[in-house]
Design an enzyme around this catalytic site. Structure first.
Site, PDB file in Angstrom:
ATOM      1  CE1 TYR A  25       2.546  -5.733   7.310  1.00 58.71           C
ATOM      2  CE2 TYR A  25       2.634  -7.859   6.214  1.00 58.71           C
ATOM      3  CZ  TYR A  25       3.033  -6.547   6.300  1.00 58.71           C
ATOM      4  OH  TYR A  25       3.913  -6.038   5.367  1.00 58.71           O
ATOM      5  N   GLY A  29      -0.853   0.578  -3.339  1.00 54.22           N
ATOM      6  CA  GLY A  29      -1.510   0.939  -2.094  1.00 54.22           C
ATOM      7  C   GLY A  29      -0.693   1.972  -1.349  1.00 54.22           C
ATOM      8  CG  PHE A  61       1.249   7.379   2.129  1.00 48.60           C
ATOM      9  CD1 PHE A  61       0.124   7.891   2.747  1.00 48.60           C
ATOM     10  CD2 PHE A  61       2.138   6.635   2.890  1.00 48.60           C
ATOM     11  CE1 PHE A  61      -0.101   7.684   4.105  1.00 48.60           C
ATOM     12  CE2 PHE A  61       1.923   6.420   4.243  1.00 48.60           C
ATOM     13  CZ  PHE A  61       0.802   6.942   4.853  1.00 48.60           C
TER      14      PHE A  61
END
Length: 303
Positions: free
Chosen positions: A80, A235, A237
Site C-alpha cells: 500500500y 471499490g 472491479f
C-alpha cells in the site's frame, strides 16, 4: 443450518437488534478482542493505485482520529504505497508506540509489477523478506495478523497454496507472527490452509452487491474465523449500486455507505468491516455505521 446472513431476514426485530447490540466485537484467534468496525489503510497513500499521492499529514491525522473513534483493528500491507508515501510508515508515525489493544493486520504475497500494481506473486522463499519488511516498517517485533494473499489481480481458486502458507506457518512458529490469515481464496484453499496451521481470518471480496464468496463466509462462520471483506464499499472491479440502498438509508437518516457497512455487520457475527479512506470526513461518516441496527424489513429490501 444456513449462515446467519441467510437467516437474518426471518429474525424478529427485537432479536436482530439485540444480537447487533451484543456483537460489535469479535474474538480474533481466541485471544485478541477487536471492534468489528475497523479501518483499512489502502487509501492513505492514494485514492487508487493509479491516483495521485496524498498528503502524508492528512493520512496521519486520519489514523489518529480513527483510534480516537474506537478503531482497534487496522488492516494494511507493505504494497500500500504511492511514491514515497507508504501506509505502514504512516501507521508507525501516527500511532507508535502503539496502544496495547491495537491489532494491526497486514498482507504478504503480492509483488508490485513494473506498472506499480500488485500483479505479481512472491514465491515461498520470498515471504520471509516480506514479513521482515512489515516488521521493520511498522516498528514491531511481532505481527498480530498476517494474511497470505494469492491470485494476483484475479479471483480466488485454481492453485495450491500449501507451500506458501507453510512458509508463513514456520514464521509463526518462530514468533514473528501471532496469527495467520488467508486472502482471495476459495473454500478449498481455505481448507488446505487450515490443514497446515490455524487460520484466524479470511479477507475476500464481498459486499452488499457482491456475494459470490458466500460459501467461504459460511465456512468462516461455522469455524469462528473472522471474515474481513476487502472493498466493503464497492471499490475495485465490483461497484455497489448506491441507488439500491437509498430506501433503507432514508429510513435510518443515514448515507448509503453507512448502510453498506451496517449490512456487513448485520449479516454474520464473524464479519469485520474495514472501510478505508484518506478523508477525515469520510472516516467520521463510516465510523457511525455501527450505530445502525438494520431490521428484517431493511435486510429484505437490501436483498
Amino acid at each position: 443450518m444456513p449462515p446467519v446472513w441467510q437467516q437474518a431476514a426471518t429474525l424478529s426485530l427485537s432479536c436482530l437488534a439485540g444480537r447487533q447490540a451484543a456483537a460489535m466485537t469479535f474474538l480474533l484467534g481466541s485471544d485478541l478482542t477487536i471492534n468489528r468496525l475497523g479501518f483499512g489503510a489502502m487509501r492513505l497513500p492514494t485514492g487508487t493505485f493509479q491516483g495521485p499521492v496524498r498528503d502524508p499529514a492528512t493520512g496521519i491525522a486520519v489514523l489518529r482520529r480513527a483510534v480516537e473513534l474506537g478503531v482497534n483493528h487496522i488492516d494494511t500491507a507493505g504494497f500500500y504505497l504511492r511514491g514515497e508515501v507508504r501506509a505502514n510508515d504512516l501507521i508507525r508515525r501516527a500511532l507508535a508506540p502503539y496502544p496495547e489493544e491495537l491489532v494491526i493486520a497486514t498482507k504478504v504475497g503480492p509483488l508490485l509489477g513494473p506498472d506499480g500494481m500488485p500483479s505479481e506473486e512472491a514465491a515461498p522463499e520470498q515471504l520471509r523478506g516480506l514479513v521482515e519488511g512489515n516488521l521493520r516498517d511498522l516498528g514491531v517485533d511481532r505481527l498480530d495478523l498476517v494474511y497470505l494473499r494469492v491470485g494476483g489481480m484475479s479471483g480466488p481458486g485454481g492453485v495450491s497454496i500449501a507451500d506458501r502458507f507453510a512458509a508463513l506457518a514456520e514464521l509463526r512458529e518462530e514468533g514473528l507472527i501471532r496469527h495467520l490469515g488467508v486472502s482471495n481464496m476459495d473454500a478449498a484453499q481455505l481448507a488446505e490452509a487450515r490443514a497446515i496451521a490455524p487460520v484466524a481470518a479470511v479477507q475476500n471480496a464481498f459486499h452488499v452487491h457482491d456475494r459470490g464468496d458466500a460459501a467461504v463466509l459460511a465456512a468462516c462462520e461455522e469455524a469462528g474465523i473472522g471474515f474481513a471483506p476487502f472493498f466493503p464499499l464497492g471499490g475495485g472491479f465490483r461497484p455497489i449500486d448506491a441507488t439500491r440502498l437509498e430506501k433503507v438509508a432514508a429510513r435510518h437518516g443515514a448515507t448509503t455507505a453507512q448502510i453498506a457497512l451496517a449490512w456487513l455487520l448485520a449479516i454474520s457475527p464473524v464479519t469485520l468491516a474495514i472501510a478505508g479512506t484518506g478523508s477525515l470526513a469520510h472516516l467520521e461518516e463510516n465510523m457511525r455505521a455501527d450505530r445502525i441496527s438494520l431490521t428484517p424489513d431493511d435486510l429484505a429490501d437490501l436483498g
